[in-house]
Design a protein around this motif. Structure first.
Motif, PDB file in Angstrom:
ATOM      1  N   ASP A  17     -15.460  32.406 -11.044  1.00  0.00           N
ATOM      2  CA  ASP A  17     -14.153  32.058 -11.869  1.00  0.00           C
ATOM      3  C   ASP A  17     -13.886  30.478 -12.049  1.00  0.00           C
ATOM      4  OD1 ASP A  17     -11.926  31.924 -13.231  1.00  0.00           O
ATOM      5  OD2 ASP A  17     -10.593  33.175 -11.939  1.00  0.00           O
ATOM      6  N   VAL A  18     -14.003  29.796 -13.018  1.00  0.00           N
ATOM      7  CA  VAL A  18     -13.729  28.358 -13.122  1.00  0.00           C
ATOM      8  C   VAL A  18     -12.739  28.156 -14.020  1.00  0.00           C
ATOM      9  CG1 VAL A  18     -16.146  27.445 -12.226  1.00  0.00           C
ATOM     10  CG2 VAL A  18     -15.509  27.941 -14.742  1.00  0.00           C
ATOM     11  N   THR A  19     -11.931  29.185 -14.319  1.00  0.00           N
ATOM     12  CA  THR A  19     -10.804  29.120 -15.460  1.00  0.00           C
ATOM     13  C   THR A  19      -9.695  27.886 -15.008  1.00  0.00           C
ATOM     14  OG1 THR A  19     -10.764  31.321 -15.337  1.00  0.00           O
ATOM     15  CG2 THR A  19      -9.003  30.174 -16.491  1.00  0.00           C
ATOM     16  N   GLN A  53     -17.126  23.921   3.111  1.00  0.00           N
ATOM     17  CA  GLN A  53     -17.530  25.273   3.629  1.00  0.00           C
ATOM     18  C   GLN A  53     -18.771  25.200   4.564  1.00  0.00           C
ATOM     19  OE1 GLN A  53     -16.918  29.060   1.566  1.00  0.00           O
ATOM     20  NE2 GLN A  53     -18.795  28.492   0.661  1.00  0.00           N
ATOM     21  N   SER A  54     -18.522  25.594   5.820  1.00  0.00           N
ATOM     22  CA  SER A  54     -19.561  25.578   6.822  1.00  0.00           C
ATOM     23  C   SER A  54     -20.295  26.920   6.820  1.00  0.00           C
ATOM     24  CB  SER A  54     -19.008  25.168   8.163  1.00  0.00           C
ATOM     25  OG  SER A  54     -18.151  26.279   8.569  1.00  0.00           O
ATOM     26  N   GLY A 108     -14.992  19.651  -4.378  1.00  0.00           N
ATOM     27  CA  GLY A 108     -14.121  20.013  -3.383  1.00  0.00           C
ATOM     28  C   GLY A 108     -12.909  21.204  -3.916  1.00  0.00           C
ATOM     29  N   VAL A 109     -12.834  21.596  -4.979  1.00  0.00           N
ATOM     30  CA  VAL A 109     -12.050  22.543  -5.618  1.00  0.00           C
ATOM     31  C   VAL A 109     -12.674  24.007  -5.368  1.00  0.00           C
ATOM     32  CG1 VAL A 109     -10.729  23.510  -7.454  1.00  0.00           C
ATOM     33  CG2 VAL A 109     -11.257  21.005  -7.354  1.00  0.00           C
ATOM     34  N   ALA A 110     -12.060  24.786  -4.744  1.00  0.00           N
ATOM     35  CA  ALA A 110     -12.503  26.219  -4.393  1.00  0.00           C
ATOM     36  C   ALA A 110     -12.680  27.172  -5.944  1.00  0.00           C
ATOM     37  CB  ALA A 110     -11.582  26.865  -3.378  1.00  0.00           C
ATOM     38  N   GLN A 129     -16.413  31.866  -2.006  1.00  0.00           N
ATOM     39  CA  GLN A 129     -16.186  31.077  -2.840  1.00  0.00           C
ATOM     40  C   GLN A 129     -17.243  29.774  -2.884  1.00  0.00           C
ATOM     41  OE1 GLN A 129     -12.053  30.052  -2.116  1.00  0.00           O
ATOM     42  NE2 GLN A 129     -12.548  29.113   0.045  1.00  0.00           N
ATOM     43  N   VAL A 130     -17.186  28.971  -3.995  1.00  0.00           N
ATOM     44  CA  VAL A 130     -18.117  28.043  -3.990  1.00  0.00           C
ATOM     45  C   VAL A 130     -17.209  26.838  -4.256  1.00  0.00           C
ATOM     46  CG1 VAL A 130     -20.216  29.079  -4.626  1.00  0.00           C
ATOM     47  CG2 VAL A 130     -18.518  28.202  -6.496  1.00  0.00           C
TER      48      VAL A 130
END
Ligand SMILES: *Cc1c(COP(=O)(O)O)cnc(C)c1O
Length: 349
Positions: free
Chosen positions: A298-300, A316-317, A281-283, A276-277
């Protein structure tokens, strides 16, 4: 700017070196491993920052890397080569003052014949069976070597990232049996070995991954962050698919963001449908396959679409991303591609 922004924090790398240096006694020298172009972050910049922070010894894998590093660092710091003295390396070793870590009797012979009096170290195999002389070879040449005044005797642990693994103690015992009583500085620990405690520190430690913010050094500061630009945004009807192989299908009206970076940039194809990206801050899950230059996401669920999405950062490390790709943080870092816009922050001071 159509490529990702890779930000490399030299102050974080220097802080990690200081923290690992503080984890061993003052009498133990903390070196720095900058092989594979400083784990993908730029060996010259990283090593200069670490020299500034106090590191005096550096390790690389191959003599060619050592030659490039010597040009970046100038004379002074010791640059040691794990692959030792390979045929054809003699001129580089001599001209650029590299220290080969000899790993066989053949290399020892080559080195003493080609460059008598030139500094060298010795690698012993204590159980990993990768590089280094076996106990019997070592016994046969030990006296000869002691007379040649090597600067370091080292071995490498196969399971130091697992503190409870019995091979750690077994390798420690084997290394001690081969080297106790010798009047030459010794080294056994990389990042994991430092964290195993003082029994493993000997005279010099060789951290790599911990400097760059990776496990097993859990307290490390992240050294790399990576943000990927949005190129295109589109809305999908239910039933429409995304990408090669049509592996992702919209079940309801969906919105897909196409980002600039793909497997040619080190975001390996196995991340498809797994990684994920983050949008502020929102996955956002990857949707469809990673292609050579592009990711689809997916950015729905997003109410606001940023112009950059974070794939390495506070959310995300390198090890989180590695988990999603069934690999390790080391491979995420050393795979980072050459197309990113690289920016260095801090100085290591
Ligand atoms: C790569 C390497 C290191 C550094 O290991 P990390 O786990 O990255 O700290 C140290 N010693 C040897 C022989 C290596 O190959």
């Amino acid at each position: 700017m159509a490529t990702g922004r890779l930000t490399i924090d030299l102050d974080a790398i220097a802080a990690n070196w200081r923290a690992l240096n503080a984890a061993s006694a003052g009498s133990v020298e903390t070196a720095a491993v900058v092989k594979a172009d400083g784990y993908g972050l730029g060996a010259g910049r990283v090593a200069r920052a670490l020299a500034h922070a106090g590191a005096r010894s550096f390790f690389v894998a191959a003599a060619e890397e050592g030659a490039a590093l010597r040009n970046a660092l100038g004379p002074g710091p010791r640059i040691s080569v794990f692959s030792g003295h390979m045929a054809g390396d003699t001129d580089m070793i001599a001209d650029l003052a590299l220290t080969p870590m000899l790993n066989s009797v053949e290399q020892l012979t080559r080195h003493l014949e080609a460059l008598p009096g030139h500094p060298f170290g010795i690698q012993l195999d204590s159980g990993m069976n990768r590089l280094g002389m076996e106990a019997a070879e070592w016994a046969a040449v030990r006296e000869l070597i002691e007379g040649q005044n090597p600067h370091l005797i080292m071995s490498h642990l196969a399971n130091a990232d697992e503190p409870g693994h019995p091979q750690n103690a077994a390798q420690l015992t084997a290394f001690r049996q081969m080297t106790d009583g010798i009047g030459v500085p010794r080294s056994l620990a990389a990042t994991g070995g430092i964290l195993l405690g003082p029994d493993y520190h000997f005279d010099l430690t060789r951290p790599g991954i911990g400097l760059y913010g990776g496990l097993p050094f859990a307290e490390a500061r992240a050294a790399a962050s990576l943000a990927l630009p949005l190129i295109q945004l589109r809305d999908l009807e239910p039933g429409e698919t995304v990408g090669y192989g049509a592996s992702w299908q919209a079940e309801k009206p969906a919105r897909i963001a196409t980002l600039s970076a793909g497997y040619a940039d080190g975001l390996i194809r196995y991340m498809s449908g797994r990684a994920q990206v983050f949008a502020n801050g929102v996955a956002c899950p990857l949707a469809g396959r990673v292609s050579m230059d592009l990711l689809t996401v997916d950015v729905t669920h997003l109410t606001e679409i940023p112009s950059y999405f974070d794939i390495l950062g506070p959310d995300q490390s390198i090890d989180d991303l590695a988990d999603a790709a069934a690999t390790i943080g080391y491979e995420i870092l050393t795979s980072l591609g050459q197309r990113y816009h690289r920016r260095y922050i801090g100085s290591g001071a």
